[in-house]
Write an enzyme that holds these catalytic residues in place. Structure first.
Site, PDB file in Angstrom:
ATOM      1  N   LYS A 166       0.833  -1.199   0.000  1.00 23.07           N
ATOM      2  CA  LYS A 166       0.000   0.000   0.000  1.00 23.07           C
ATOM      3  C   LYS A 166       0.866   1.247   0.000  1.00 23.07           C
ATOM      4  O   LYS A 166       1.541   1.543   0.989  1.00 23.07           O
ATOM      5  CB  LYS A 166      -0.911   0.044   1.228  1.00 23.07           C
ATOM      6  CG  LYS A 166      -1.978   1.117   1.076  1.00 23.07           C
ATOM      7  CD  LYS A 166      -2.556   1.577   2.393  1.00 23.07           C
ATOM      8  CE  LYS A 166      -1.835   2.762   2.970  1.00 23.07           C
ATOM      9  NZ  LYS A 166      -1.936   4.006   2.202  1.00 23.07           N
ATOM     10  N   GLY A 186       6.466   4.862   8.698  1.00 18.84           N
ATOM     11  CA  GLY A 186       5.622   6.045   8.823  1.00 18.84           C
ATOM     12  C   GLY A 186       5.800   6.673  10.190  1.00 18.84           C
ATOM     13  O   GLY A 186       6.857   6.541  10.805  1.00 18.84           O
ATOM     14  N   SER A 187       4.762   7.325  10.650  1.00 21.17           N
ATOM     15  CA  SER A 187       4.853   8.067  11.911  1.00 21.17           C
ATOM     16  C   SER A 187       4.870   7.106  13.103  1.00 21.17           C
ATOM     17  O   SER A 187       4.307   6.011  13.046  1.00 21.17           O
ATOM     18  CB  SER A 187       3.678   9.023  12.024  1.00 21.17           C
ATOM     19  OG  SER A 187       2.467   8.306  11.985  1.00 21.17           O
ATOM     20  N   THR A 188       5.468   7.549  14.179  1.00 15.70           N
ATOM     21  CA  THR A 188       5.513   6.748  15.406  1.00 15.70           C
ATOM     22  C   THR A 188       4.094   6.526  15.933  1.00 15.70           C
ATOM     23  O   THR A 188       3.756   5.435  16.406  1.00 15.70           O
ATOM     24  CB  THR A 188       6.402   7.449  16.451  1.00 15.70           C
ATOM     25  OG1 THR A 188       7.747   7.479  15.935  1.00 15.70           O
ATOM     26  CG2 THR A 188       6.408   6.722  17.779  1.00 15.70           C
ATOM     27  N   VAL A 200       1.144   6.268  14.247  1.00 14.11           N
ATOM     28  CA  VAL A 200       0.443   5.198  13.525  1.00 14.11           C
ATOM     29  C   VAL A 200       1.161   3.869  13.753  1.00 14.11           C
ATOM     30  O   VAL A 200       0.521   2.825  13.894  1.00 14.11           O
ATOM     31  CB  VAL A 200       0.318   5.527  12.019  1.00 14.11           C
ATOM     32  CG1 VAL A 200      -0.320   4.365  11.256  1.00 14.11           C
ATOM     33  CG2 VAL A 200      -0.509   6.798  11.811  1.00 14.11           C
ATOM     34  N   GLY A 201       2.491   3.898  13.842  1.00 17.08           N
ATOM     35  CA  GLY A 201       3.251   2.676  14.077  1.00 17.08           C
ATOM     36  C   GLY A 201       2.827   1.969  15.360  1.00 17.08           C
ATOM     37  O   GLY A 201       2.741   0.733  15.406  1.00 17.08           O
ATOM     38  N   GLU A 205       9.510   1.127  10.907  1.00 19.53           N
ATOM     39  CA  GLU A 205      10.495   2.199  10.682  1.00 19.53           C
ATOM     40  C   GLU A 205       9.756   3.500  10.926  1.00 19.53           C
ATOM     41  O   GLU A 205       8.886   3.882  10.128  1.00 19.53           O
ATOM     42  CB  GLU A 205      11.041   2.161   9.247  1.00 19.53           C
ATOM     43  CG  GLU A 205      11.815   0.899   8.902  1.00 19.53           C
ATOM     44  CD  GLU A 205      13.187   0.822   9.529  1.00 19.53           C
ATOM     45  OE1 GLU A 205      13.578   1.731  10.289  1.00 19.53           O
ATOM     46  OE2 GLU A 205      13.878  -0.185   9.279  1.00 19.53           O
ATOM     47  N   CYS A 226      13.164  10.847   7.554  1.00 18.95           N
ATOM     48  CA  CYS A 226      13.233  10.369   8.934  1.00 18.95           C
ATOM     49  C   CYS A 226      14.649  10.475   9.478  1.00 18.95           C
ATOM     50  O   CYS A 226      14.845  10.536  10.681  1.00 18.95           O
ATOM     51  CB  CYS A 226      12.735   8.937   8.995  1.00 18.95           C
ATOM     52  SG  CYS A 226      13.514   7.899   7.774  1.00 18.95           S
ATOM     53  N   GLU A 246       9.777  16.025  15.799  1.00 17.80           N
ATOM     54  CA  GLU A 246      10.146  15.755  14.410  1.00 17.80           C
ATOM     55  C   GLU A 246       9.280  16.656  13.532  1.00 17.80           C
ATOM     56  O   GLU A 246       8.107  16.369  13.284  1.00 17.80           O
ATOM     57  CB  GLU A 246       9.883  14.285  14.057  1.00 17.80           C
ATOM     58  CG  GLU A 246      10.316  13.973  12.639  1.00 17.80           C
ATOM     59  CD  GLU A 246       9.877  12.605  12.162  1.00 17.80           C
ATOM     60  OE1 GLU A 246       8.700  12.247  12.343  1.00 17.80           O
ATOM     61  OE2 GLU A 246      10.713  11.904  11.576  1.00 17.80           O
TER      62      GLU A 246
END
Ligand code: NAP
Ligand code: MG
Length: 454
Positions: A154, A207-209, A211-212, A229, A263, A356
């Site tokens: 995706k 992606g973002s922390t 959503v991770g 990541e 990142c 960030e």
């Protein structure tokens, strides 16, 4: 079918309309990937290797087209976009050497023979962010396919064009259609099905922390394998004994590349107090020298931000009260432009020094002693990358071992080589991509004991 209008971030013009995959279509694609898995894992190692090399060749022949797609879709500079397409080729080529080398171990045991096998997992779901659409996709799908898994991928809703093209190139190269499927769509729909669908055995998420963490929690329900990541707030530590001219000349490129949407961006520069003034004097012309503009031009070094929404987020950090030291230039008129910006927050608690920002904003903060630099670099919840500028070899090693981050460079700002491991400490991620051991993340170790007793 609902569609999404892809916008060129340098012009705000519509590039193309892309259909969004629904939850039902995602489930159907996962079912096809699951059905294709037994035949794909049974392909002879040498044949799977050859198919991956053909895929790499197809990418190589399409580099200019892929690069132009990325310039239009993501506003990447043409030079960067060519490198990114070439990185997909190189990652495919690198992992094309692994099917024949996926050896297990023979371990001495009494009464028989003991062997280990590296078994593929099944269907792997790869979820990609908008900042590096091509490389990050390849870091997932190339080793996953090489190990014998099938892949559903995706892309980010904002940047689907190069992923769609890579799917076409895979088919042209002879990779069976259901072995590698690209499913443009929303994270909350397609990505969520990767997390929830039991036939997906692993999720690779970049992606973002924020959503991770949701992905990791969602995967826990099925003890689903996950590689994460995530974000970074990476320190560029400049010691007084460094080549200051070189450190200052390269610092803008360590953070403003890809408009800071990286990142690994070194968005916190820690400078030893005794050379702080001198460093700032050298940094200002270097920042002014960054060529910001039309990403199609060969000379351009920095393009626009990805979207109006992201522009608003980055802008919110640099309001009238922000401690701006100096700024470079950016075009006026249409496009999500933001000039390279240097700020001097009073301490590391300030959001400019701790968040960030994911834009061309860099904070510069002084430090006194070596130990302070390490403590300050580690003040963040992140731990992805960092740079150390010094001429003292012992110090370079001490600080590199002291900073809690996965990817450090000394007298350089490089983080990524496809043949070395990449990933984060702390809340920057879980697991490693790239390098010689990446296939471990796409296989399970199976132990088999065979009795030799009569
Ligand atoms: P994001 O909002 O977390 O989105 C990343 C991907 O996840 C997108 O494809 C997104 O789809 C999808 N997604 C969103 N919600 C989801 C959900 N509930 N379930 C499943 N998938 C979901 O991140 P971003 O804003 O695109 O990217 C910027 C971030 O990526 C930064 O924090 C950056 O540091 C990080 N990053 C990390 C690395 C690394 O290697 N460590 C590399 C590059 C970027 P939609 O696009 O449809 O929302
Ligand atoms: Mg997002």
């Amino acid at each position: 079918m609902t569609t999404f209008e892809v916008i060129n971030p340098a012009t705000e013009e519509v590039v193309r309309s892309v259909g969004l995959t629904s939850a039902e279509e995602t489930d159907a694609a996962i079912a096809r990937a699951h059905a294709a898995y037994p035949a794909w894992r049974a392909v002879a190692p040498g044949d799977r290797a050859r198919l991956l090399r053909r895929f790499a060749d197809a990418v190589d022949a399409d580099i200019e087209n892929l690069a132009k797609l990325e310039v239009a879709n993501a506003g990447h500079t043409i030079g960067n976009a060519r490198w990114e397409a070439g990185n997909v080729r190189d990652v495919l080529t690198y992992y094309s050497a692994s099917p024949e080398r996926l050896s297990g171990k023979q371990i001495p045991v009494p009464g028989g023979v003991n062997m280990t096998f590296h078994e593929p997992l099944g269907v792997v779901g790869v979820i990609v962010p908008w900042n590096f659409p091509m490389p990050i996709a390849g870091w997932g799908f190339a080793p996953a396919l090489a190990a014998g898994n099938t892949v559903v991928l995706k892309p980010a809703e904002l940047t689907p064009l190069t992923a769609i093209r890579l799917g076409e190139l895979a088919r042209e190269a002879g990779i069976p259609e259901d072995v590698f499927q690209v499913l443009p769509g929303k994270g909350s729909v397609v990505g969520q099905r990767f997390v929830d669908h039991p036939a997906v055995r692993k999720v690779v998420f970049t992606g973002s922390t924020e959503v991770g963490k949701q992905i990791m929690a969602g995967c826990a329900a099925q003890v689903k394998r996950v590689t994460l990541e995530l974000g970074g707030k990476n320190a560029n530590i400049v010691f007084a004994d460094a080549d200051l001219e070189k450190a200052a000349a390269t610092a803008p490129y360590g953070v403003f590349d890809n408009a800071g949407q990286d990142c690994c961006a070194r968005s916190l520069i820690l400078v030893q107090a005794s050379v702080y003034e001198k460093f700032m004097e050298l940094l200002e012309p270097a920042v002014n020298g960054v060529v910001v503009g039309d990403p199609r031009l060969e000379m351009t070094e920095m393009g626009p931000l990805i979207s109006a929404g992201h522009h608003a987020k980055v802008s919110s950090y640099v309001d009238d009260s922000a401690p701006v030291a100096f700024r470079g230039s950016a075009p006026l008129g249409p496009g999500y432009w933001f000039p390279p910006t240097v700020v001097t927050p009073p301490d590391l608690r300030h959001p400019l020094a701790s968040d960030e920002i994911f834009g061309p904003v860099v904070a510069v903060v002084p430090f006194e002693e070596e130990a302070d630099a390490v403590t300050m670099a580690n003040h963040t919840e992140y731990g992805l990358s960092g740079s150390i500028w010094t001429r003292d070899v012992g110090r370079a090693f001490r600080v590199a071992r002291g900073v809690e981050a996965g990817n450090l460079s000394v007298n350089s700002h490089s983080s990524v080589r496809y043949w070395t491991p990449f990933g984060g400490f702390k809340q920057s991620g879980l697991g490693r991509e790239l390098g010689p051991d990446a296939l471990d993340a796409f296989t399970e170790t199976k132990n088999v004991f065979i009795s030799t007793e009569e």
